[in-house]
Design a protein around this motif. Sequence first.
Motif, PDB file in Angstrom:
ATOM      1  N   LEU A 203       0.824  -1.216   0.000  1.00 15.23           N
ATOM      2  CA  LEU A 203       0.000   0.000   0.000  1.00 15.23           C
ATOM      3  C   LEU A 203       0.856   1.262   0.000  1.00 15.23           C
ATOM      4  O   LEU A 203       2.019   1.240   0.374  1.00 15.23           O
ATOM      5  N   GLN A 204       0.222   2.363  -0.406  1.00 18.99           N
ATOM      6  CA  GLN A 204       0.886   3.674  -0.397  1.00 18.99           C
ATOM      7  C   GLN A 204       0.461   4.539   0.789  1.00 18.99           C
ATOM      8  O   GLN A 204       1.213   5.404   1.213  1.00 18.99           O
ATOM      9  N   CYS A 205      -0.765   4.372   1.258  1.00 20.10           N
ATOM     10  CA  CYS A 205      -1.352   5.364   2.167  1.00 20.10           C
ATOM     11  C   CYS A 205      -2.016   4.706   3.381  1.00 20.10           C
ATOM     12  O   CYS A 205      -3.236   4.504   3.391  1.00 20.10           O
ATOM     13  N   GLY A 234       3.912   1.216  -6.753  1.00 24.48           N
ATOM     14  CA  GLY A 234       2.559   1.717  -6.507  1.00 24.48           C
ATOM     15  C   GLY A 234       2.051   2.534  -7.684  1.00 24.48           C
ATOM     16  O   GLY A 234       1.032   2.219  -8.267  1.00 24.48           O
ATOM     17  N   PHE A 235       2.760   3.619  -7.996  1.00 25.60           N
ATOM     18  CA  PHE A 235       2.433   4.495  -9.137  1.00 25.60           C
ATOM     19  C   PHE A 235       1.020   5.058  -9.043  1.00 25.60           C
ATOM     20  O   PHE A 235       0.419   5.400 -10.070  1.00 25.60           O
ATOM     21  N   GLY A 236       0.459   5.135  -7.840  1.00 25.85           N
ATOM     22  CA  GLY A 236      -0.928   5.586  -7.689  1.00 25.85           C
ATOM     23  C   GLY A 236      -1.892   4.416  -7.580  1.00 25.85           C
ATOM     24  O   GLY A 236      -2.956   4.537  -7.001  1.00 25.85           O
ATOM     25  N   GLY A 237      -1.509   3.277  -8.129  1.00 23.60           N
ATOM     26  CA  GLY A 237      -2.392   2.113  -8.131  1.00 23.60           C
ATOM     27  C   GLY A 237      -2.640   1.546  -6.747  1.00 23.60           C
ATOM     28  O   GLY A 237      -3.594   0.807  -6.532  1.00 23.60           O
ATOM     29  N   LYS A 238      -1.774   1.900  -5.788  1.00 21.04           N
ATOM     30  CA  LYS A 238      -1.988   1.455  -4.419  1.00 21.04           C
ATOM     31  C   LYS A 238      -2.318   2.640  -3.520  1.00 21.04           C
ATOM     32  O   LYS A 238      -1.987   2.665  -2.336  1.00 21.04           O
ATOM     33  N   GLU A 239      -2.946   3.645  -4.141  1.00 22.46           N
ATOM     34  CA  GLU A 239      -3.385   4.808  -3.368  1.00 22.46           C
ATOM     35  C   GLU A 239      -4.767   4.565  -2.762  1.00 22.46           C
ATOM     36  O   GLU A 239      -4.927   4.651  -1.556  1.00 22.46           O
ATOM     37  N   GLU A 240      -5.780   4.263  -3.590  1.00 23.93           N
ATOM     38  CA  GLU A 240      -7.128   4.099  -3.050  1.00 23.93           C
ATOM     39  C   GLU A 240      -7.649   2.673  -3.050  1.00 23.93           C
ATOM     40  O   GLU A 240      -8.397   2.282  -2.162  1.00 23.93           O
ATOM     41  N   GLY A 346      -8.571   5.668 -11.463  1.00 22.96           N
ATOM     42  CA  GLY A 346      -8.032   6.248 -10.237  1.00 22.96           C
ATOM     43  C   GLY A 346      -6.667   6.871 -10.393  1.00 22.96           C
ATOM     44  O   GLY A 346      -6.253   7.276 -11.478  1.00 22.96           O
ATOM     45  N   ALA A 347      -5.988   6.935  -9.261  1.00 22.40           N
ATOM     46  CA  ALA A 347      -4.687   7.583  -9.219  1.00 22.40           C
ATOM     47  C   ALA A 347      -3.695   6.819 -10.085  1.00 22.40           C
ATOM     48  O   ALA A 347      -3.632   5.598 -10.050  1.00 22.40           O
ATOM     49  N   PHE A 348      -2.963   7.546 -10.874  1.00 21.29           N
ATOM     50  CA  PHE A 348      -1.824   6.983 -11.606  1.00 21.29           C
ATOM     51  C   PHE A 348      -0.869   8.133 -11.881  1.00 21.29           C
ATOM     52  O   PHE A 348      -1.234   9.117 -12.508  1.00 21.29           O
ATOM     53  N   ARG A 349       0.327   7.967 -11.379  1.00 21.92           N
ATOM     54  CA  ARG A 349       1.442   8.877 -11.603  1.00 21.92           C
ATOM     55  C   ARG A 349       1.109  10.010 -12.590  1.00 21.92           C
ATOM     56  O   ARG A 349       0.910   9.766 -13.774  1.00 21.92           O
ATOM     57  N   PRO A 515      -0.456  10.949   2.792  1.00 23.31           N
ATOM     58  CA  PRO A 515      -0.331   9.871   1.820  1.00 23.31           C
ATOM     59  C   PRO A 515       0.942  10.001   0.992  1.00 23.31           C
ATOM     60  O   PRO A 515       1.475  11.097   0.835  1.00 23.31           O
ATOM     61  N   THR A 516       1.426   8.873   0.480  1.00 22.18           N
ATOM     62  CA  THR A 516       2.629   8.881  -0.365  1.00 22.18           C
ATOM     63  C   THR A 516       2.178   9.000  -1.807  1.00 22.18           C
ATOM     64  O   THR A 516       2.029   8.015  -2.528  1.00 22.18           O
ATOM     65  N   VAL A 517       1.930  10.232  -2.207  1.00 18.42           N
ATOM     66  CA  VAL A 517       1.333  10.571  -3.499  1.00 18.42           C
ATOM     67  C   VAL A 517       1.785  11.983  -3.878  1.00 18.42           C
ATOM     68  O   VAL A 517       2.441  12.663  -3.087  1.00 18.42           O
ATOM     69  N   ALA A 518       1.377  12.402  -5.069  1.00 21.83           N
ATOM     70  CA  ALA A 518       1.428  13.820  -5.441  1.00 21.83           C
ATOM     71  C   ALA A 518       2.835  14.428  -5.395  1.00 21.83           C
ATOM     72  O   ALA A 518       2.985  15.617  -5.135  1.00 21.83           O
ATOM     73  N   SER A 519       3.858  13.628  -5.624  1.00 20.68           N
ATOM     74  CA  SER A 519       5.239  14.144  -5.636  1.00 20.68           C
ATOM     75  C   SER A 519       5.534  14.952  -4.376  1.00 20.68           C
ATOM     76  O   SER A 519       6.222  15.971  -4.420  1.00 20.68           O
ATOM     77  N   GLY A 699       8.429  12.934  -8.630  1.00 22.50           N
ATOM     78  CA  GLY A 699       7.916  11.598  -8.949  1.00 22.50           C
ATOM     79  C   GLY A 699       7.011  11.552 -10.162  1.00 22.50           C
ATOM     80  O   GLY A 699       7.072  10.621 -10.964  1.00 22.50           O
ATOM     81  N   GLU A 700       6.146  12.547 -10.295  1.00 16.88           N
ATOM     82  CA  GLU A 700       5.151  12.485 -11.368  1.00 16.88           C
ATOM     83  C   GLU A 700       5.600  13.179 -12.652  1.00 16.88           C
ATOM     84  O   GLU A 700       5.167  12.819 -13.747  1.00 16.88           O
ATOM     85  N   LEU A 701       6.436  14.187 -12.494  1.00 16.71           N
ATOM     86  CA  LEU A 701       6.891  15.009 -13.626  1.00 16.71           C
ATOM     87  C   LEU A 701       7.203  14.213 -14.897  1.00 16.71           C
ATOM     88  O   LEU A 701       6.720  14.547 -15.983  1.00 16.71           O
TER      89      LEU A 701
HETATM   90 MO1  MOS Z   1      -0.387   9.455  -6.859  1.00 17.12          MO
HETATM   91  S1  MOS Z   1      -0.930   9.222  -8.741  1.00 17.12           S
HETATM   92  O1  MOS Z   1      -0.518  11.043  -6.512  1.00 17.12           O
HETATM   93  O2  MOS Z   1      -0.068   8.100  -6.031  1.00 17.12           O
END
Ligand code: MOS
Length: 744
Positions: A203-205, A234-240, A346-349, A515-519, A699-701
């Motif tokens: 998981l990310q979050c 994860g790449f966002g796929g393990k965010e939600e 959903g969330a993806f990088r 959460p570990t997201v959003a750079s 991370g996302e750039l």
């Molecule tokens: Mo993300 S796509 O902000 O895990």
Amino acid sequence: MEEKYFGHSVLRKEGREKVTGRARYVDDLAFPEMLHGVTVRSSVAHGRIRDIPFGEGIPWGEFTVVTAADIPGKNEIALIEHDQPCLAAEFINHPEEAVVLLAHADRYLLEEARRAVQIDVEPLPAIFSIEESIAKRVVLYGKDNVFKEYHLEKGDVDAAWARADVIVEGEYRTGAQEQLYIENQGMIATANPADGVTIWGSLQCPYYIHKALITLFGLPGEKIRVIQAETGGGFGGKEEYPSMIAGHAALLAWKSGKPVKIIYDRAEDMVATTKRHPSRTRHRTGVTRDGKLVAMDIDFVIDGGAYATLSSVVLSRGTIHAAGPYFCPNVRVHSRAVATNAPPHGAFRGFGAPQAIFAAERHIDQVALAVNLTPEEFRRRNFLHKGQTTITGQLINEDVNFDGLLDRAFRESDYHAKRERFARENPGEAVKRGIGFASFMHGAGFTGSGEVYLASVVELEATREGIVRVLAASTEIGQGTNTVFSQIAADALGISYDRIEIARPDTGAVPNSGPTVASRTSMVVGHLVETAALGMKRTLVDSGLLCDACTEDEFVRACKRYIDTRGPLRSRTQYEPPPGLFWDDKKYSGDAYGTYAWAVYVAEVAVDTVTFEALTDFVAVQEIGKVIHPVLAAGQIEGGVAQAIGMSLYENVVWREGRMANGQMTNYIMPTAADIPPIRVFFEEQPYPFGPHGAKGIGELPMDGPAPAIINAIENATGICVREIPATPEVLMEALTAKAGALV
Ligand code: MOS
């Protein structure tokens, strides 16, 4: 402070464990009496559940069976809205929606049992495209299928058209994309009324799952504990989505009284979990004859799938990035996330930005063409500069040197010479060469007031032996969190890297650093780590146990002395916004992000008119504040570019009635190492005052720029204007064949 580790490629904190196979991922964990769990899913896209017959020949008495009726709290995956059930109770809204859960100790019998459960559904009409959703052919959400809508306006767009000499319109589309982390999703749960619920998983979050389980079980927060196992991407796929699997495992554990493990295989992971939102963007742009932007009108729509999940925030980021890094006095963006009968996207990088930037940077090339300027010259006349405002009215107060980034990228890629040579040589060649680029930006951290609402906390704790532990919920998912936090803490404390330990993210033991997201991890949370570390050092200095320029031995002695005489040595920091940031949530205007990373990416292609394979070289130049760890930073860029190459040229989700029809890695084609050209990465550094040592998020750039750069290069090579990705070899073949036909 001395930068002994910052800026150096130190060994990865968890690298040894990983390469020696000692790292324990969720499927490596087992508990006594543990059962396995599986999910029975709907086959149809939309309907009403009539009956759930359990087939013959299965010893059903041995199974734990969970349906919506077994949920102790609310049947909801708590996130932003309240529309998504944990298990469908009456209505099915997308294929692969979870309806029944089964647990048994024997995985093979479990698989047979899964196939023996039929979900008898009375089908309802379904919608599968953005157009069908907007037309309200079926209304799935609210009155109009719109999960979220933004209206951004700067200046007066309607009045500005009159001042434009040329108006250019275009429509651009991007497809869904699967995150394809190496480790599939998985969770283990233990749960009972006395001890509450404990989750281990990939998981990310951690705190997102914590919140979801509070609602699902109706338990107080202290009865829910979420622990991150080693996580393979994860790449966002393990965010939600992990909140869903954790809920399922916990419901089975709650009913059976035994630990339950649910591990998705690749096929289930691909068809059932979230993907990148498909998008449609329409641009209408007014320019003067000398190539100055006068007005931009952008209509941006993303397909949210059947439930709201994170679509509103994905839409928000896409909206804010939709006009690119240009100054235009009059800009309007109307954006919507709409409902369809597909599994929720959903969330993806990149989080909406890659979709919006693909459209913007493809369109800018068309606008340049319309006023007879090169893509380069048109951009140079319109780049955003310090002292100007973005589309949300954010005043740029850092030096944005796009001309410099462009110069560097062109030098590294030999852009001008190649552009000239390809134009000369292409007519007689079977392989058409081309070079193109994209200039773009990516905001780091949560949007608008997001970071203020998160109010992230990080804590540091020292032991008597002078070991300092970083307590944070930020997860290491392969990107380098543990290493970067250790570098930052070690330098701030003036001690060696090996003295820093990173606590396992566990909601029972670490504060919520968000959460570990959003750079946001290196820049926002890293800054908190730095502040907490400086605070700890200050505590020791103020107590007279340490001098400012102390040795490591003195630090260790000071920790021991402090703890022996005064008790625990801890330092806690909470996020505070950089001064002067202002955001108006109602008007959706102001400082959307604390800062942006700025970049120019150049792609070179050779379109083979037999195989229609394309890419030959890639140069990525970006200004990211300061580089914390050169190898990890370059790895982030290379990995992101590779993933974006997949999005541009290879990865095509084939939809059949809302279901992914090619949910296997044999027919969902991702690029391999052999398909990826050299990716040459260059950093420009300009310290951002509110990141650790000046670092910004990255991370996302790298997900944002490759698609338009590559497709711009393909247009340069072939003259074909591709407006939709993925541009697979089949797509290129058809377009080129049609063009050749038209010429005959
Ligand atoms: Mo993300 S796509 O902000 O895990």
